[in-house]
Design a protein around this motif. Structure first.
Motif, PDB file in Angstrom:
ATOM      1  N   HIS A 545      -7.691   1.027 -60.526  1.00 23.01           N
ATOM      2  CA  HIS A 545      -7.743   0.127 -61.676  1.00 23.01           C
ATOM      3  C   HIS A 545      -9.212  -0.123 -62.033  1.00 23.01           C
ATOM      4  N   PRO A 546      -9.566  -0.071 -63.319  1.00 19.97           N
ATOM      5  CA  PRO A 546     -10.971  -0.186 -63.713  1.00 19.97           C
ATOM      6  C   PRO A 546     -11.598  -1.543 -63.424  1.00 19.97           C
ATOM      7  N   VAL A 547     -10.792  -2.585 -63.201  1.00 21.52           N
ATOM      8  CA  VAL A 547     -11.335  -3.920 -62.921  1.00 21.52           C
ATOM      9  C   VAL A 547     -11.141  -4.296 -61.453  1.00 21.52           C
ATOM     10  N   THR A 548      -9.917  -4.205 -60.960  1.00 23.06           N
ATOM     11  CA  THR A 548      -9.624  -4.647 -59.589  1.00 23.06           C
ATOM     12  C   THR A 548      -9.915  -3.576 -58.551  1.00 23.06           C
ATOM     13  N   ARG A 549     -10.087  -2.321 -58.986  1.00 25.64           N
ATOM     14  CA  ARG A 549     -10.291  -1.155 -58.100  1.00 25.64           C
ATOM     15  C   ARG A 549      -9.049  -0.843 -57.256  1.00 25.64           C
ATOM     16  N   GLU A 550      -7.934  -1.477 -57.560  1.00 29.31           N
ATOM     17  CA  GLU A 550      -6.706  -1.239 -56.813  1.00 29.31           C
ATOM     18  C   GLU A 550      -6.174   0.159 -57.100  1.00 29.31           C
ATOM     19  N   PRO A 551      -5.804   0.932 -56.065  1.00 28.42           N
ATOM     20  CA  PRO A 551      -5.212   2.269 -56.292  1.00 28.42           C
ATOM     21  C   PRO A 551      -3.898   2.148 -57.065  1.00 28.42           C
ATOM     22  N   MET A 552      -3.720   2.994 -58.068  1.00 24.46           N
ATOM     23  CA  MET A 552      -2.528   2.950 -58.903  1.00 24.46           C
ATOM     24  C   MET A 552      -1.971   4.359 -59.047  1.00 24.46           C
ATOM     25  N   CYS A 553      -0.661   4.473 -59.080  1.00 24.19           N
ATOM     26  CA  CYS A 553      -0.002   5.772 -59.221  1.00 24.19           C
ATOM     27  C   CYS A 553       1.078   5.670 -60.304  1.00 24.19           C
ATOM     28  N   PHE A 554       1.030   6.575 -61.255  1.00 24.66           N
ATOM     29  CA  PHE A 554       2.008   6.589 -62.344  1.00 24.66           C
ATOM     30  C   PHE A 554       2.697   7.956 -62.358  1.00 24.66           C
ATOM     31  N   GLN A 555       3.984   7.943 -62.669  1.00 24.42           N
ATOM     32  CA  GLN A 555       4.729   9.190 -62.699  1.00 24.42           C
ATOM     33  C   GLN A 555       5.745   9.148 -63.834  1.00 24.42           C
ATOM     34  N   ALA A 556       5.863  10.274 -64.538  1.00 22.57           N
ATOM     35  CA  ALA A 556       6.825  10.390 -65.645  1.00 22.57           C
ATOM     36  C   ALA A 556       7.456  11.771 -65.557  1.00 22.57           C
ATOM     37  N   GLU A 557       8.745  11.815 -65.402  1.00 18.28           N
ATOM     38  CA  GLU A 557       9.443  13.082 -65.237  1.00 18.28           C
ATOM     39  C   GLU A 557       9.426  13.885 -66.538  1.00 18.28           C
ATOM     40  N   ALA A 558       9.350  15.200 -66.399  1.00 16.42           N
ATOM     41  CA  ALA A 558       9.390  16.082 -67.563  1.00 16.42           C
ATOM     42  C   ALA A 558      10.793  16.128 -68.142  1.00 16.42           C
TER      43      ALA A 558
END
Length: 560
Positions: A545-558
């Motif tokens: 995250h650009p502010v909190t630096r928390e690792p983030m993962c996003f996924q969207a199926e094809a």
């Protein structure tokens, strides 16, 4: 001598059930008309069965000297009302411009009575004289002597100057001792002697410099005399080549449906480069149209296909249809299509019309969306609707440029956008430092043998046919992709793609190129065969995250 009967080919099979096209083909983006498909199939049979000439297309396994070729078919109605087609090849075929069954070039430079051959002989003679002079041992010997003399001069002058510096220190010491110990008359004699020594040293330096200046000048004069001959010949060659080029441009004159004629030089004078690129006017499309107009035939539809092995830099699939190249053909065809009722340019139609952006995540700093296929990331030259514009409309209070990275228009999947300047800077830094994990899923033609691997193929834009990309090991930018097989099924392979760099069309080229996976992505209209969509999707995105630096993962199926 060519004539309409010589090149006009009636269809071998009945076309009674075929509907004639309502409008002529838009040559830069099209689906081949059924009549073009039939004409292309007949021409391909001719290529396989004819025995009048030989050309190594690389289809029999002999790939050392193999060169594929672009062919074109133009469906026409002749002056007698008959429907048939014309055939052409781009450039030369079997080292010839004129071959049976094919329309001739607009201007035949290889004709026996052509001024080109005679003037090319003169230029070749100049080339030979330049090569002889450049290979003259005297030139290399003088260059070596000149370099050695310059180095020796520097060495001797530097050594002498060192001696003088040391002698100056000694004189300074002698002067100090004399002032402390000698009477006035003796001191004056000493000072006079020291002065003469100083003057003598200055003359020594001056004489040495003059000596080497004369030596170097003598060698330089001899060397320059030879170089001047070479440069004069190169200037003469350049002038004659430019004059010959302008003369050739004037000979290439293209007709349009109105009967108007324009030269190659005229057609490219308004382009940014101002002059035609190499090979302009030799492509199949302008050859076909010019011949049809010249002999009073009405153009109905056109298509071009590749036959043979793909070039090392480009990606061309055997028997695939391709649009006309823009760099060489657009100025020519823009003129030649005047007076024809032409299909609309589909690239002027907004591909995102009626499509919605799916929001995967949003907060005050950033937004993650799932971009549909055929949806611009940023505004194009003629279409503004894009991810950028939609986000700007949804978040009018957002600051900064919004865009952090892009996806090709035809690629679907995850995009992150920044809503503040600070967020944009922080996110961009992650992409620059390559700490962001991106995973794409693609469905490719053919079953890949290996389970994983890396592809290193440097890329650059094709200046003659944008937006296509070329593999170029000399001038291309490094491009690296790691891949894994996810599934093999029904002659196709589902693969995961992890790009370590982000070059334009990187994944599409790395999949399609013979030195990559050698299997184009399903639906790739540039490097494979068009389908309902490009089967390439950015399905996973991992970042901080650009502010909190928390690792983030996003996924969207094809969706495919």
């Amino acid at each position: 001598m060519h004539s309409p009967e010589h090149c006009f080919t009636p269809f071998q099979q009945s076309i009674d059930l075929q509907t004639l096209p309502e409008r002529f083909t838009f040559p830069f983006y099209y689906e081949p008309h059924p009549l073009c498909l039939q004409a292309a199939a007949e021409l391909q049979r001719h290529l396989v069965t004819q025995r009048n000439w030989q050309h190594n297309f690389g289809l029999d396994g002999n790939t050392e000297t193999a060169t594929g070729k672009m062919f074109g078919v133009l469906v026409v109605q002749n002056a007698q009302g008959e429907i048939g087609y014309l055939s052409a090849f781009s450039g030369k075929l079997a080292d010839q411009n004129l071959l049976p069954h094919f329309v001739p070039p607009v201007f035949d430079m290889l004709a026996k009575d052509s001024f080109f051959l005679a003037e090319q002989v003169e230029i070749n003679q100049i080339n030979a004289r330049i090569e002889t002079l450049e290979a003259d041992p005297q030139l290399a010997e003088l260059a070596a002597q000149l370099k050695a003399a310059q180095q020796q001069a520097d060495t001797e002058i530097t050594a002498l100057q060192g001696e003088i510096v040391a002698a100056r220190k000694i004189r300074k010491q002698r002067r100090a001792e004399g002032e402390a110990t000698l009477a006035e008359d003796a001191l004056q004699d000493l000072l006079a002697a020291l002065g003469r020594e100083s003057i003598d040293e200055k003359y020594r330096v001056k004489d040495l410099k003059r000596h080497w200046r004369e030596q170097v000048s003598r060698l330089q004069t001899q060397y320059d005399a030879l170089v001047t001959q070479i440069e004069a010949l190169k200037t003469q060659r350049k002038q004659q080549s430019s004059a010959l080029q302008a003369k050739i441009f004037a000979q290439y004159r293209f007709l349009n449906a109105h009967g108007d004629e324009k030269s190659l030089g005229e057609l490219f004078s308004a382009t940014p480069q101002g002059i035609p690129p190499a090979g302009a006017g030799e492509c199949a499309a302008p050859k076909l149209l010019h011949y049809a107009y010249k002999w009073g035939m009405k153009p109905l539809a056109m298509a071009e296909f590749w036959w043979g092995r793909s070039p090392k830099s480009e990606i061309r699939q055997h028997q695939n249809f391709y649009p006309a190249c823009r760099g060489k053909c657009q100025p020519i065809l823009a003129h030649m299509l005047e007076g024809l009722d032409v299909d609309e340019n589909p690239m002027l139609t907004n591909p995102a019309a009626g499509k919605a952006l799916e929001f995967v995540y949003q907060d005050e700093a950033m937004v993650v969306v799932n971009k549909p296929a055929e949806f611009l990331s940023v505004p194009g030259k003629t279409i503004e609707d894009s991810v950028y514009l939609r986000i700007r409309e949804c978040f009018p209070q957002a600051t900064g440029p919004l865009i952090v990275h892009r996806l090709d228009m035809s690629t679907s999947g995850l995009m992150v956008l920044a809503l503040t300047k600070d967020a944009n800077k922080a996110l961009q830094q992650q992409f620059i430092q390559r700490t962001v994990t991106k995973r794409y899923v693609a469905l490719i033609e053919g079953e890949v043998d290996q389970d994983e691997g890396e592809i290193h193929l440097p890329l650059r834009g094709d200046i003659d046919d944008r937006p296509r990309q070329l593999v170029c090991r000399q001038h291309g930018k490094p491009a690296e992709t790691y891949w894994q097989v996810a599934e093999r099924k029904a002659g196709r392979t589902k693969v995961y793609l992890y790009p370590k760099t982000g070059r334009t069309h990187q994944l599409r080229v790395h999949c399609a190129h013979v030195d990559g996976l050698a299997s184009p992505i399903v639906g790739d209209d540039l490097y494979g065969v068009r389908a309902e969509r490009l089967h390439l999707h950015a399905e996973l995105l991992e970042l901080n995250h650009p502010v909190t630096r928390e690792p983030m993962c996003f996924q969207a199926e094809a969706e495919f």
